[in-house]
Design an enzyme around this catalytic site. Sequence first.
Site, PDB file in Angstrom:
ATOM      1  N   TRP A 236       3.458   1.201   2.556  1.00 37.74           N
ATOM      2  CA  TRP A 236       2.138   0.804   2.048  1.00 37.74           C
ATOM      3  C   TRP A 236       1.413  -0.090   3.027  1.00 37.74           C
ATOM      4  CZ3 TRP A 236       0.955   4.350  -0.987  1.00 37.74           C
ATOM      5  CH2 TRP A 236       1.908   4.909  -1.847  1.00 37.74           C
TER       6      TRP A 236
ATOM      7  N   LYS B 196       1.755   0.355 -12.524  1.00 38.82           N
ATOM      8  CA  LYS B 196       3.142  -0.097 -12.607  1.00 38.82           C
ATOM      9  C   LYS B 196       3.270  -1.184 -13.679  1.00 38.82           C
ATOM     10  CE  LYS B 196       2.953   1.250  -7.906  1.00 38.82           C
ATOM     11  NZ  LYS B 196       3.623   2.483  -7.954  1.00 38.82           N
TER      12      LYS B 196
ATOM     13  N   ASP C 174      -1.531  -7.073  -1.337  1.00 38.53           N
ATOM     14  CA  ASP C 174      -1.364  -5.880  -2.173  1.00 38.53           C
ATOM     15  C   ASP C 174      -0.240  -6.194  -3.160  1.00 38.53           C
ATOM     16  OD1 ASP C 174      -0.716  -3.477  -3.332  1.00 38.53           O
ATOM     17  OD2 ASP C 174      -0.374  -2.389  -1.456  1.00 38.53           O
TER      18      ASP C 174
END
Length: 366
Positions: free
Chosen positions: A102, A195, A171
């Site tokens: 990511w 999530k 993030d």
Amino acid sequence: MARMHNFSAGPAVLPLSVIEQLSCALADFQGCGLGLMEMSHRGKVFDDVIVGAEARFRKLIGVPDDYAVLFLQGGASLQFYMSALNLLGPGERADYLMTGVWSTKALKEAKRCSDAVAVWEQEGIPDHVPHPGSYTIREDSKYLHYTSNNTIYGTQFSALPEAGDRPLVGDLSSDIASRPVDVSRHAVLYAGAQKNLGPSGVCAVILSPWAVEQSRRADRLRPGGIPSMLSYDLMVKKSSMFNTPNTFGIYALDRVLAWVEDMGGVAAMTTRNEEKASLLYGELDRTGFWRPHARTDSRSQMNVTWRTPSPELDAAFVSEAAAAGLSGLKGHRSVGGIRASLYNACGIESVSALVSFMKDFESAKG
Ligand SMILES: Cc1ncc(COP(=O)(O)O)c(C=O)c1O
């Protein structure tokens, strides 16, 4: 109804009580005679939903009053680009900590519109996060970007990365609301909802006053300005409603946050997540049969990754676990192995069931 123990990395398990509330909202929302997905986002009913969701989010996450909160579309992946586009003028600098897939994607997007570079990276498949002193931030870089929890490899920062007087851009897609975070150290903090916050299609974005000011500045500095849909400044002015937002997703996020509140807030989630993770890591460390991936000082409490002694046994583990009611344990397609995601809504009873299955599996195959 037979629900499986759900260890999916995302979209992920939601509390059953939330799913029940969401099903009620489909046909007739709050006695309006219309489903929530069928009504205008400009009406009073949805306005109450989004205002309430923002207030709950601010309270639970501890967002300072002068910070802005947005609920956007495009996922965390759009924020990879949008954060750099808004915070930096052309050719301006930002530094990135590369702890996995990511952060690699975040840097790739930032490079499209700025002088963004990696200031720390690990060769091969990352198994830890950097410690203070293991990287140097460039003198004139405007922020340090980090990925708080690496969903794929199962590593996590246990404290905010050191950035001197530079703000952080974080993030937090796979660990927001799982433990406290000092929002005030951040210029931007973003998290895809799928999530810990709700369904996919909503990305929560928190912006400092400096970040909003930088967005106005970047709009002036960039030839042609910042496209409307990518402008933090415009999204703040329009309260996330420059265009039609994900109305149902925002309501679902509000319901998940109400569940977190009822459970005792982020502090209670922290304790619950520590208990679940220590139960599973305890089993992974018990006999030497299992091969946990992350270095012990960087272990994630959200995504636990490991292998058995062979890829064939990994595959057998995943399929036999699914047959036993334990879903979503296959490692990410880029690394294989096994991964159990223990997000907020995953209960301790699911982790106990997993550990008990692991013990049986090891007795049979170890
Ligand atoms: C840490 C992290 N960042 C970013 C993303 C990408 O999120 P999205 O699919 O919402 O763009 C994910 C998705 O799993 C993630 O785990």
